[in-house]
Write a protein that holds these residues in place. Structure first.
Motif, PDB file in Angstrom:
ATOM      1  N   ARG A 128      24.009 -21.812  12.127  1.00  0.00           N
ATOM      2  CA  ARG A 128      23.113 -24.026  12.222  1.00  0.00           C
ATOM      3  C   ARG A 128      24.486 -24.233  13.229  1.00  0.00           C
ATOM      4  O   ARG A 128      24.011 -25.675  14.006  1.00  0.00           O
ATOM      5  N   SER A 129      25.278 -24.297  13.542  1.00  0.00           N
ATOM      6  CA  SER A 129      25.680 -24.999  14.315  1.00  0.00           C
ATOM      7  C   SER A 129      25.951 -25.126  15.294  1.00  0.00           C
ATOM      8  O   SER A 129      25.791 -26.151  16.400  1.00  0.00           O
ATOM      9  N   GLN A 160      25.660 -19.630   8.990  1.00  0.00           N
ATOM     10  CA  GLN A 160      26.372 -21.376   9.355  1.00  0.00           C
ATOM     11  C   GLN A 160      27.014 -21.021  10.883  1.00  0.00           C
ATOM     12  O   GLN A 160      26.926 -21.960  11.003  1.00  0.00           O
ATOM     13  N   GLU A 161      27.088 -20.197  11.039  1.00  0.00           N
ATOM     14  CA  GLU A 161      27.588 -20.265  13.343  1.00  0.00           C
ATOM     15  C   GLU A 161      26.168 -20.549  13.452  1.00  0.00           C
ATOM     16  O   GLU A 161      25.913 -20.984  14.432  1.00  0.00           O
ATOM     17  N   PRO A 170      26.951 -15.207   5.386  1.00  0.00           N
ATOM     18  CA  PRO A 170      26.564 -16.840   5.301  1.00  0.00           C
ATOM     19  C   PRO A 170      27.512 -17.214   6.827  1.00  0.00           C
ATOM     20  O   PRO A 170      26.798 -18.215   7.093  1.00  0.00           O
ATOM     21  N   ARG A 171      28.523 -16.381   6.698  1.00  0.00           N
ATOM     22  CA  ARG A 171      29.242 -17.488   8.112  1.00  0.00           C
ATOM     23  C   ARG A 171      28.607 -17.492   9.562  1.00  0.00           C
ATOM     24  O   ARG A 171      28.740 -18.338  10.137  1.00  0.00           O
TER      25      ARG A 171
END
Length: 326
Positions: free
Chosen positions: A18-19, A15-16, A11-12
């Motif tokens: 999307r960021s 998240q990256e 998931p990290r």
């Protein structure tokens, strides 16, 4: 642009993505098991970018279903699931994830050697099934790695990492590769293919799957190996002719094997390999550590990110296509 990710990733990394690139439309396979071919083809129809797993074939059929596809990033060091000729013809960039799974796979290679030579699976099974009645001087006798000759086929990153570990165990190492090697450490020697087969106590395979390495281990090569030798495979299953291997193990022409990969995956329920007591079988877990799978996903994404930023992806498999993409 739409990015399709065909398998579950840390998931990290999501998240990256999307960021760093909120402009990307994401579609991620988060279900149990692997994505079906039908679903993969359906998802590819409007994909601009893809991060694929080694279980997905990227071939002419998929490319015909993916008219907008610009780049596919394989979350694996191997890329035998890619039809590079078809990708080149379609002008689709392709990358892989070298380096990041080296240590994990080398560790598992050594673990397989220990599992087979020290008969650890049989010993644990006996204990769990209440067959162990106490210590005996000849109970579960195996063999040491110390002093054994390890024959390594191929000499890429993983093979070199295995050499370091083997030397720490006090093994002698011989290597077969077609390129000339220089400045090898003490107790490491480059030899011919025949010498490696005939001199090794353990043969460990570290080559990619290509037309030249398909069934590299077959009836003929197995007949050259010592009957006391064992075979370790953490590369690709089809490098070994499984029918020939099964025959050699059954007839005592080979003492044992440790396999993390198979010609057909998952291993068919009727495979005779399941019945052989002198084989240790693992479900393709060479890179299955939290650290490595995170690093693989990050590297696959960073190849995509480089492309999106107008930079040459670091792990480009078809460099000749890059000038057309600038």
């Amino acid at each position: 642009m739409k990015l399709v990710i065909t398998g579950r990733v840390d998931p990290r990394v999501i998240q990256e993505i999307r960021s760093r690139r909120p402009d990307l439309s994401l579609k991620v396979w988060n279900e149990s098991g692997i994505i079906s071919r039908e679903q993969l083809l359906a998802w590819s129809k409007d994909a601009d970018l893809m991060i694929t797993m080694l279980t997905e074939r990227v071939d002419t059929e998929l490319l015909e279903h993916a008219p907008h596809l610009k780049m596919v990033s394989n979350m694996a060091v191997g890329f035998d699931n890619f039809d590079l000729a078809a990708l080149e013809k379609s002008h689709v960039l392709a990358t892989n994830t070298p380096d990041v799974l080296t240590e994990a796979t080398a560790e598992l290679t050594m673990a397989l050697m220990l599992l087979v030579l020290r008969r650890l699976r049989s010993a644990e099974d006996a204990l769990r099934q209440y067959h162990w009645t106490g210590w005996e001087p000849d109970g579960f006798l195996g063999f040491e790695l110390y002093g054994k000759t390890l024959g390594i086929v191929g000499f890429g990153r993983i093979a070199r990492a295995v050499v370091k570990r083997a030397l720490a165990f006090g093994m002698r190492v011989i290597i077969f590769t077609r390129r000339s090697l220089k400045d090898l450490p003490e107790n490491v020697q480059q030899v011919s293919w025949e010498q490696l087969l005939e001199s090794s106590d353990i043969v460990s395979l570290h080559v990619p799957l290509t037309p030249q390495t398909l069934h590299l281990i077959n009836h003929e090569t197995l007949s050259r190996m010592r009957p006391t030798a064992i075979l370790i495979n953490t590369s690709r299953g089809a490098v070994v002719d499984e029918k020939a291997l099964i025959a050699a193990l059954r007839t005592g022409k080979l003492a044992g094997a440790g396999l993390d990969v198979f010609e057909t995956e998952p291993l068919p329920s009727d495979s005779s390999l399941r019945e052989l007591p002198n084989v240790t079988l693992l479900p393709h877990i060479g890179s299955a550590t939290v650290e490595t799978r995170l690093a693989m996903a990050e590297r696959a994404w960073h190849n995509i990110l480089a492309y999106l930023n107008g930079q040459k992806p670091p792990d480009l498999l078809l460099p000749k296509l890059w000038p057309d993409k600038t």
